[in-house]
Design an enzyme around this catalytic site. Structure first.
Site, PDB file in Angstrom:
ATOM      1  N   CYS A   1      21.785   4.756  -0.243  1.00 35.51           N
ATOM      2  CA  CYS A   1      21.845   5.772   0.813  1.00 35.51           C
ATOM      3  C   CYS A   1      23.270   5.992   1.301  1.00 35.51           C
ATOM      4  CB  CYS A   1      20.938   5.372   1.956  1.00 35.51           C
ATOM      5  SG  CYS A   1      21.148   3.670   2.403  1.00 35.51           S
TER       6      CYS A   1
ATOM      7  N   GLY B   1       0.826  -1.214   0.000  1.00 40.94           N
ATOM      8  CA  GLY B   1       0.000   0.000   0.000  1.00 40.94           C
ATOM      9  C   GLY B   1       0.847   1.245   0.000  1.00 40.94           C
TER      10      GLY B   1
ATOM     11  N   GLY C   1       2.568   4.806   1.258  1.00 43.80           N
ATOM     12  CA  GLY C   1       3.221   5.237   2.499  1.00 43.80           C
ATOM     13  C   GLY C   1       2.314   6.046   3.413  1.00 43.80           C
ATOM     14  N   PRO C   2       1.741   7.136   2.910  1.00 40.91           N
ATOM     15  CA  PRO C   2       0.931   7.978   3.804  1.00 40.91           C
ATOM     16  C   PRO C   2      -0.378   7.307   4.250  1.00 40.91           C
ATOM     17  CG  PRO C   2       1.629   9.187   1.837  1.00 40.91           C
ATOM     18  CD  PRO C   2       1.945   7.740   1.598  1.00 40.91           C
TER      19      PRO C   2
ATOM     20  N   GLU D   1      16.720   4.145   9.659  1.00 41.68           N
ATOM     21  CA  GLU D   1      17.859   4.176   8.721  1.00 41.68           C
ATOM     22  C   GLU D   1      17.481   5.203   7.671  1.00 41.68           C
ATOM     23  OE1 GLU D   1      20.615   2.587   9.004  1.00 41.68           O
ATOM     24  OE2 GLU D   1      20.131   1.068  10.488  1.00 41.68           O
TER      25      GLU D   1
ATOM     26  N   GLY E   1       1.493   2.845   5.388  1.00 42.22           N
ATOM     27  CA  GLY E   1       2.721   3.051   6.176  1.00 42.22           C
ATOM     28  C   GLY E   1       2.414   3.816   7.449  1.00 42.22           C
TER      29      GLY E   1
HETATM   30  P1  NAD Z   1      10.281   7.431   1.698  1.00 44.22           P
HETATM   31  O1  NAD Z   1      10.607   7.873   3.060  1.00 44.22           O
HETATM   32  O2  NAD Z   1       9.342   8.254   0.894  1.00 44.22           O
HETATM   33  O3  NAD Z   1       9.667   5.960   1.691  1.00 44.22           O
HETATM   34  C1  NAD Z   1      10.207   4.881   2.416  1.00 44.22           C
HETATM   35  C2  NAD Z   1       9.066   4.001   2.905  1.00 44.22           C
HETATM   36  O4  NAD Z   1       8.238   4.763   3.789  1.00 44.22           O
HETATM   37  C3  NAD Z   1       8.139   3.490   1.792  1.00 44.22           C
HETATM   38  O5  NAD Z   1       7.682   2.200   2.121  1.00 44.22           O
HETATM   39  C4  NAD Z   1       6.982   4.464   1.853  1.00 44.22           C
HETATM   40  O6  NAD Z   1       5.781   3.923   1.377  1.00 44.22           O
HETATM   41  C5  NAD Z   1       6.890   4.722   3.356  1.00 44.22           C
HETATM   42  N1  NAD Z   1       6.257   5.994   3.718  1.00 44.22           N
HETATM   43  C6  NAD Z   1       6.161   7.126   2.974  1.00 44.22           C
HETATM   44  N2  NAD Z   1       5.477   8.065   3.674  1.00 44.22           N
HETATM   45  C7  NAD Z   1       5.144   7.505   4.861  1.00 44.22           C
HETATM   46  C8  NAD Z   1       4.453   7.985   6.012  1.00 44.22           C
HETATM   47  N3  NAD Z   1       3.957   9.214   6.070  1.00 44.22           N
HETATM   48  N4  NAD Z   1       4.328   7.156   7.075  1.00 44.22           N
HETATM   49  C9  NAD Z   1       4.850   5.912   7.040  1.00 44.22           C
HETATM   50  N5  NAD Z   1       5.489   5.403   5.982  1.00 44.22           N
HETATM   51  C10 NAD Z   1       5.648   6.193   4.899  1.00 44.22           C
HETATM   52  O7  NAD Z   1      11.668   7.268   1.000  1.00 44.22           O
HETATM   53  P2  NAD Z   1      11.949   6.852  -0.486  1.00 44.22           P
HETATM   54  O8  NAD Z   1      11.897   8.078  -1.300  1.00 44.22           O
HETATM   55  O9  NAD Z   1      11.090   5.713  -0.874  1.00 44.22           O
HETATM   56  O10 NAD Z   1      13.456   6.303  -0.330  1.00 44.22           O
HETATM   57  C11 NAD Z   1      14.551   7.126  -0.517  1.00 44.22           C
HETATM   58  C12 NAD Z   1      15.129   7.591   0.801  1.00 44.22           C
HETATM   59  O11 NAD Z   1      15.417   6.500   1.658  1.00 44.22           O
HETATM   60  C13 NAD Z   1      16.432   8.291   0.617  1.00 44.22           C
HETATM   61  O12 NAD Z   1      16.436   9.483   1.389  1.00 44.22           O
HETATM   62  C14 NAD Z   1      17.467   7.315   1.161  1.00 44.22           C
HETATM   63  O13 NAD Z   1      18.639   7.820   1.656  1.00 44.22           O
HETATM   64  C15 NAD Z   1      16.721   6.622   2.212  1.00 44.22           C
HETATM   65  N6  NAD Z   1      17.312   5.306   2.418  1.00 44.22           N
HETATM   66  C16 NAD Z   1      18.057   5.090   3.533  1.00 44.22           C
HETATM   67  C17 NAD Z   1      18.655   3.858   3.740  1.00 44.22           C
HETATM   68  C18 NAD Z   1      19.480   3.557   4.956  1.00 44.22           C
HETATM   69  O14 NAD Z   1      19.754   2.416   5.220  1.00 44.22           O
HETATM   70  N7  NAD Z   1      19.888   4.519   5.727  1.00 44.22           N
HETATM   71  C19 NAD Z   1      18.469   2.857   2.829  1.00 44.22           C
HETATM   72  C20 NAD Z   1      17.705   3.108   1.702  1.00 44.22           C
HETATM   73  C21 NAD Z   1      17.119   4.341   1.517  1.00 44.22           C
END
Ligand code: NAD
Length: 462
Positions: A279, A201, A203-204, A245, A207
Site C-alpha cells: 500500500c 471467512g 469479507g462481506p 489503514e 468481516g
Molecule cells: P479489501 O478491502 O477487499 O479486504 C481487506 C479485508 O477486509 C479482508 O479481510 C476482507 O475479507 C475484508 N472485507 C472485505 N469486504 C468487507 C466488508 N464488506 N466488511 C468487512 N470486511 C470486509 O482489500 P484487499 O483487496 O484485500 O486489499 C487491498 C487493499 O488494501 C489495497 O487498496 C491496499 O492499499 C490496502 N492496504 C492498505 C494497507 C495500509 O496499511 N494502509 C496495507 C495493506 C493493504
C-alpha cells in the site's frame, strides 16, 4: 507444518457453525492447496462473546505480565520462522527469499517491539492534581488484508494485547493459513483462552458481521478505501472508535541534486517488491524535466531485470484489475517502456514488471491505486510543481524524497501531505508510526503511536 485447520475461539479449534469451507489457492500454479472454515455471523458472535468474557481478566494483568506473554509470542514466531515463510509463499506466491526476509522477519521485530513497549510504556501519569490512566479500549475487531499476511495481523494484535485489549481477528480469505499459524503461536505462547480469537471467512460475511457487532469496541481495519469507508460509516453511526489503514498512491520525488541512478533503481525495486502489492509503494516517480529521459531509460532497464524474479499477484481478480489499469494507461496516452498487459506465463497470476513514461498527473494510472508491479514516471518543472503533483491525489500514505543534501530533502518532505517519507532511501523502522493523511486512513500503526490507538484515558482529580 501447522497442526490445525479450524478457527481458534476461546482457546479451542473448531469448524464453522455452518460446516462450510473456503479453498485456498496457490497463485503460482492456481491449485487449491488447503481449505479453511467459512465463518459466518454465528461464529463471529461466539468469538466476540469469548473475547468479552476474557476482557476483565486480561485488562487486569500487569504490563509486565503482558510483556512476558508478548515476548513468548515473539519467540514462538522466531522459532517457526521457516514455516511462516513457506506458508506465506504457498498462499501469496511471493518468492521464498522475500518471504523469509520480509514476511516472516518483520512481524517478529514488531512483536518484539511491543513486548518492550508493554513493559516500558507509561500507562499512568501525573498531571497537576490529577492522575491520568491509559486503559484498554476493550474488545478489538481486527480485519486484515492479504498483501503482508502476518505483518498486518501482528501490527494490530500485538499492540492490542499490550494495551490489555482482547481481539477477534478476521484475516483475508486469500491468506488464512498464515493466520492459523499465528493462532497456534498465540496458543503456544500461553496467552489465555479468549484473549485472541480467529474467525476465517469471507469479507462481506464474516468481516461485515465483525465490523457491525455491538460487542466490539474498536474496529481496526486494513484494506481498500471502499471497504474502509463502509466500516467507518458503520462505526460512526454506533459512535465507535475506528482505525483505518487504506490505500495509497505514493510519490517518489527525485530532486535534481540527487544521485539519479540510485534513486531510480531503489524506486523501481520498491514498486516491484511483493509484486507491487504494497500500500505504501512509491508508484509515482517524479523526475525533473532535464533528467527525465535518462531516468526513464534507467527505470526501464531496472524493471526488465526483475523479469521473472517477481512472484504473481494474489488472485485472478487482482490480475484482471491490474491488467485493465495497464490497458487504461495505454489508452490514455502513456508510453509503455517496460512490461505491458500480456500474460508473461501461461499459468499463475503473473504480471510483467511494467513502467510507463509520459504519464501526466490527471491520468487514471497517476491517480488510482493499481496494487500491482506498475510504475508511472512523471515530469516536473520545478519544486513547486513537484509538490503540487506529489500532493495531487486523494491519498497520503507514504513517499520518498531524494536530494544531494539531507536538509534539502527534509525541507521538501515537510511539504508532502503524507504520513511517512523515506529520505534518500531511509531504512524501515518497526517503531515509526505508519498511517495515512487524507483518504489513506485514520490512525497510526506501529510503535508507541500504534499502542495508543488501543488505549483510552481516564483522569482522577485529587
Ligand atoms: P479489501 O478491502 O477487499 O479486504 C481487506 C479485508 O477486509 C479482508 O479481510 C476482507 O475479507 C475484508 N472485507 C472485505 N469486504 C468487507 C466488508 N464488506 N466488511 C468487512 N470486511 C470486509 O482489500 P484487499 O483487496 O484485500 O486489499 C487491498 C487493499 O488494501 C489495497 O487498496 C491496499 O492499499 C490496502 N492496504 C492498505 C494497507 C495500509 O496499511 N494502509 C496495507 C495493506 C493493504
Amino acid at each position: 507444518m501447522k497442526a490445525h485447520d479450524g478457527m481458534y475461539i476461546d482457546g479451542a479449534w473448531r469448524p464453522a457453525a455452518s460446516g462450510e469451507t473456503i479453498g485456498v489457492v496457490n497463485p503460482v500454479d492456481e491449485q487449491v492447496i488447503d481449505r479453511v472454515p467459512a465463518g459466518t455471523a454465528a461464529d463471529i458472535d461466539t468469538a466476540v462473546r469469548a473475547a468479552r468474557a476474557a476482557l476483565p481478566g486480561w485488562a487486569a494483568t500487569s504490563p509486565a505480565e503482558r510483556a512476558a506473554r508478548l515476548g513468548a509470542l515473539r519467540d514462538v514466531l522466531a522459532a517457526r520462522k521457516d514455516e511462516i515463510a513457506e506458508t506465506v509463499t504457498a498462499e501469496l506466491g511471493s518468492p521464498l527469499a522475500f518471504s523469509q526476509a520480509v514476511h516472516a522477519s518483520v512481524p517478529i521485530a514488531v512483536a518484539g517491539s511491543y513486548a518492550e513497549l508493554a513493559a516500558t510504556h507509561a500507562f499512568e501519569e501525573k498531571v497537576g492534581n490529577s492522575t491520568v490512566y491509559q486503559e484498554p479500549i476493550g474488545v478489538v475487531g481486527a480485519i486484515t488484508p492479504w498483501n503482508y499476511p502476518l505483518h498486518q495481523i501482528v501490527a494490530k494484535v500485538a499492540p492490542a494485547l499490550a494495551a490489555g485489549c482482547t481481539v477477534v481477528l478476521k484475516p483475508a480469505e486469500d491468506t488464512p493459513l498464515t493466520a492459523q499459524l499465528f493462532a497456534e503461536a498465540v496458543d503456544e505462547a500461553g496467552i489465555p483462552a479468549g484473549v485472541f480469537n480467529l474467525v476465517t471467512g469471507l469479507g462481506p460475511v464474516a468481516g461485515q458481521a465483525l465490523a457491525e457487532h455491538p460487542g466490539v469496541d474498536l474496529v481496526s481495519f486494513t484494506g481498500s478505501t471502499a471497504v474502509g469507508r463502509q466500516i467507518g460509516a458503520t462505526a460512526g453511526a454506533a459512535i465507535k472508535k475506528v482505525a483505518l489503514e487504506l490505500g495509497g498512491k505514493s510519490a517518489n520525488v527525485i530532486l535534481p541534486s540527487a544521485d539519479l541512478a540510485k534513486a531510480v533503481n531503489v524506486g523501481v525495486a520498491n514498486v516491484m517488491s511483493n509484486s507491487g502489492q504494497t500500500c505504501s509503494a512509491w508508484t509515482r516517480m517524479l523526475v525533473h524535466r532535464d533528467q527525465y529521459d535518462e531516468a526513464v531509460q534507467l527505470a526501464a532497464t531496472a524493471a526488465a531485470k526483475y523479469g521473472d524474479r517477481i512472484g504473481p499477484v494474489v488472485n485472478a481478480k487482482q490480475r484482471a484489475r491490474v491488467r485493465s489499469y495497464i490497458e487504461k494507461g495505454v489508452e490514455e496516452g502513456a508510453r509503455l517502456v517496460a512490461g505491458g498487459p500480456e500474460h508473461p506465463s501461461p499459468q499463475g497470476y503473473f504480471i510483467a514488471p511494467t513502467v510507463f513514461a509520459d504519464v501526466t498527473p490527471d491520468m487514471t494510472i497517476a491517480q488510482e491505486e493499481i496494487f500491482g508491479p506498475v510504475l508511472s514516471v512523471l515530469r516536473y518543472d520545478d519544486e513547486d510543481d513537484a509538490a503540487r503533483i506529489a500532493n495531487g491525489t486523494v491519498y497520503g500514505l507514504a513517499g520518498a524524497v531524494w536530494a544531494g543534501d539531507e536538509a534539502e530533502a527534509v525541507a521538501f518532505a515537510r511539504r508532502l501531505e503524507t504520513g511517512q517519507v523515506d529520505i534518500n532511501g531511509g531504512r524501515f523502522n518497526p517503531r515509526a508510526p505508519f498511517g495515512g493523511y487524507k483518504q489513506s486512513g485514520v490512525g497510526r500503526e506501529l510503535g508507541a503511536h500504534g499502542l495508543s490507538e488501543y488505549l483510552q484515558t481516564k483522569s482522577l482529580q485529587f
